[in-house]
Design an enzyme around this catalytic site. Structure first.
Site, PDB file in Angstrom:
ATOM      1  N   SER A   1       0.826  -1.218   0.000  1.00 52.99           N
ATOM      2  CA  SER A   1       0.000   0.000   0.000  1.00 52.99           C
ATOM      3  C   SER A   1       0.852   1.256   0.000  1.00 52.99           C
ATOM      4  O   SER A   1       1.689   1.445   0.884  1.00 52.99           O
ATOM      5  CB  SER A   1      -0.825   0.043   1.290  1.00 52.99           C
TER       6      SER A   1
ATOM      7  N   HIS B   1      -3.785   0.218  -4.516  1.00 50.12           N
ATOM      8  CA  HIS B   1      -3.227  -0.978  -5.136  1.00 50.12           C
ATOM      9  C   HIS B   1      -3.625  -0.952  -6.611  1.00 50.12           C
ATOM     10  O   HIS B   1      -4.784  -1.126  -6.954  1.00 50.12           O
ATOM     11  CB  HIS B   1      -3.784  -2.237  -4.483  1.00 50.12           C
TER      12      HIS B   1
ATOM     13  N   HIS C   1      -5.786  -9.542  -0.736  1.00 49.79           N
ATOM     14  CA  HIS C   1      -5.832  -9.769   0.703  1.00 49.79           C
ATOM     15  C   HIS C   1      -6.979 -10.715   1.030  1.00 49.79           C
ATOM     16  O   HIS C   1      -8.019 -10.687   0.374  1.00 49.79           O
ATOM     17  CB  HIS C   1      -6.077  -8.451   1.445  1.00 49.79           C
TER      18      HIS C   1
ATOM     19  N   TYR D   1      -8.917 -10.411   3.463  1.00 51.26           N
ATOM     20  CA  TYR D   1     -10.100  -9.667   3.926  1.00 51.26           C
ATOM     21  C   TYR D   1     -11.007  -9.228   2.785  1.00 51.26           C
ATOM     22  O   TYR D   1     -12.132  -8.797   3.008  1.00 51.26           O
ATOM     23  CB  TYR D   1      -9.698  -8.465   4.794  1.00 51.26           C
ATOM     24  N   GLU D   2     -10.522  -9.339   1.550  1.00 51.85           N
ATOM     25  CA  GLU D   2     -11.386  -9.017   0.413  1.00 51.85           C
ATOM     26  C   GLU D   2     -12.401 -10.131   0.175  1.00 51.85           C
ATOM     27  O   GLU D   2     -13.293  -9.991  -0.669  1.00 51.85           O
ATOM     28  CB  GLU D   2     -10.533  -8.802  -0.851  1.00 51.85           C
TER      29      GLU D   2
ATOM     30  N   ALA E   1       2.907  -1.842   4.083  1.00 50.51           N
ATOM     31  CA  ALA E   1       2.688  -0.782   5.066  1.00 50.51           C
ATOM     32  C   ALA E   1       2.272  -1.479   6.352  1.00 50.51           C
ATOM     33  O   ALA E   1       1.517  -2.446   6.311  1.00 50.51           O
ATOM     34  CB  ALA E   1       1.580   0.141   4.585  1.00 50.51           C
TER      35      ALA E   1
ATOM     36  N   MET F   1      -1.772  -6.461   7.399  1.00 54.22           N
ATOM     37  CA  MET F   1      -2.811  -7.376   6.912  1.00 54.22           C
ATOM     38  C   MET F   1      -2.394  -8.163   5.667  1.00 54.22           C
ATOM     39  O   MET F   1      -3.241  -8.676   4.947  1.00 54.22           O
ATOM     40  CB  MET F   1      -4.088  -6.581   6.606  1.00 54.22           C
ATOM     41  N   SER F   2      -1.101  -8.232   5.419  1.00 55.04           N
ATOM     42  CA  SER F   2      -0.666  -8.950   4.207  1.00 55.04           C
ATOM     43  C   SER F   2       0.542  -9.812   4.529  1.00 55.04           C
ATOM     44  O   SER F   2       0.735 -10.221   5.666  1.00 55.04           O
ATOM     45  CB  SER F   2      -0.299  -7.927   3.126  1.00 55.04           C
TER      46      SER F   2
ATOM     47  N   ASN G   1       2.343   4.221  10.517  1.00 60.93           N
ATOM     48  CA  ASN G   1       1.640   4.786  11.681  1.00 60.93           C
ATOM     49  C   ASN G   1       2.027   3.961  12.895  1.00 60.93           C
ATOM     50  O   ASN G   1       2.425   2.808  12.747  1.00 60.93           O
ATOM     51  CB  ASN G   1       0.118   4.668  11.468  1.00 60.93           C
TER      52      ASN G   1
ATOM     53  N   HIS H   1      -6.859   5.087   6.375  1.00 64.87           N
ATOM     54  CA  HIS H   1      -6.124   4.517   5.238  1.00 64.87           C
ATOM     55  C   HIS H   1      -5.435   5.613   4.418  1.00 64.87           C
ATOM     56  O   HIS H   1      -4.300   5.437   3.963  1.00 64.87           O
ATOM     57  CB  HIS H   1      -7.078   3.698   4.364  1.00 64.87           C
TER      58      HIS H   1
HETATM   59  N1  HPA Z   1      -2.564  -2.209  11.431  1.00 63.00           N
HETATM   60  C1  HPA Z   1      -2.738  -3.118  10.457  1.00 63.00           C
HETATM   61  N2  HPA Z   1      -2.349  -2.927   9.204  1.00 63.00           N
HETATM   62  C2  HPA Z   1      -1.738  -1.770   8.912  1.00 63.00           C
HETATM   63  C3  HPA Z   1      -1.543  -0.761   9.878  1.00 63.00           C
HETATM   64  C4  HPA Z   1      -1.972  -1.004  11.201  1.00 63.00           C
HETATM   65  O1  HPA Z   1      -1.822  -0.167  12.125  1.00 63.00           O
HETATM   66  N3  HPA Z   1      -0.924   0.276   9.260  1.00 63.00           N
HETATM   67  C5  HPA Z   1      -0.746  -0.099   7.962  1.00 63.00           C
HETATM   68  N4  HPA Z   1      -1.252  -1.325   7.748  1.00 63.00           N
END
Ligand code: HPA
Length: 272
Positions: free
Chosen positions: A28, A59, A81, A83-84, A111, A209-210, A233, A245
């Site tokens: 991402s 993406h 992903h 989650y999709e 990310a 998440m990946s 973050n 996001h």
């Molecule tokens: N949590 C999960 N996935 C992420 C985060 C997060 O804080 N930041 C970027 N992808």
């Protein structure tokens, strides 16, 4: 599955005959790395047989063939992903396709949220290991013996020599990198503060998440894996801010120059 992969690979070879030994998955907000590729051939995921289409913002959904210096590479800009709502076979199809194309070294980027309080947004982390918190595994079901073993070893899931190579590339360019453990969660919600505290206790430094499904499929099929997280973050509850996001993508963009320079140097050294 093998036939689907062969068909997809044949399509790519028809568009552009290639022999890449290095594959890169861009996470991402990290897609701008493709601007570094010379002699680009861009193939939309929509045109690759048996591929799913990307849906998440940030993406792009294209496969790029080309060169970084002397090194021939294949890049996945955009990933799938769990989650999709996709089956795991679809999530890791692109990973397996890279192996079918001849890739031996896979660089997974993402990310991620920083859990380790010594980290800050903008840090780049060399993934030394992962914790699979998704409750899923791409290898569930009958094993494809042609692809790999039923019970793959994961003791060096992120290749130690590649980790060293990334670290020395960064150092020689004058950059500091962190090294840490990636917790892979299912999403699509960001974590609760309690979940982040739990992840810290069990030994995670970043969360995302990946990457975990791809790393598992890559190890199964015999590719060497290297992982780089961009801390976009600090994870939920560490700082008193809402996670969005959009902000996360913006932070990835800010780190782009450092990320690009390190990745380019690493790829050149892998190819050398
Ligand atoms: N949590 C999960 N996935 C992420 C985060 C997060 O804080 N930041 C970027 N992808």
């Amino acid at each position: 599955m093998n036939e689907k992969l062969t068909t997809a690979a044949a399509h790519i070879q028809k568009v552009k005959p290639c022999n890449p030994k290095v594959g890169i998955v861009l996470g991402s907000g990290l897609g701008d790395f493709v601007n570094q590729i010379e002699n680009k051939t861009i193939i939309s995921y929509d045109d690759i047989p048996n591929f799913h289409k990307t849906t998440v913002e940030g993406h792009a959904g294209q496969l790029i063939l080309g060169n970084v210096g002397e090194t021939e590479v294949v890049i996945l800009q955009g990933r799938f992903h769990s989650y999709e709502g996709l089956p795991m076979d679809d999530v890791v199809f692109p990973t397996r396709l890279l192996s079918t194309l001849g890739v031996e070294t896979l660089i997974l980027t993402n990310a991620a949220g920083g859990i380790n309080t010594n980290y800050s947004a903008g840090d780049l982390v060399i993934i030394e290991d992962h914790i699979n918190m998704t409750g899923k595994n791409p290898l569930i079901g009958p094993n494809n013996d042609e692809m790999g073993p039923r019970f793959p070893d994961m003791s060096k899931a992120y290749d130690p020599e590649l980790r060293e190579l990334v670290q020395s590339s960064a150092k020689d360019l004058g950059y500091q990198m962190q090294t840490g453990v990636y917790a892979g969660v299912l999403g699509p919600t960001y974590e609760t503060p309690a979940e982040v505290r739990m992840l810290r206790i069990i030994g995670a430094d970043v969360v995302g998440m990946s990457t975990v499904p791809e790393c598992i499929a890559a190890n199964h099929i015999g590719m060497k894996v290297c992982g780089i997280s961009c801390v976009t973050n600090m994870a939920s509850g560490i700082e008193n801010v809402e996670l969005k996001h959009e902000d996360i993508k913006d932070e990835a963009l800010r780190v782009m120059e450092k990320f690009t320079n390190i990745l380019k140097e690493t790829v050149k050294r892998i190819g050398a």
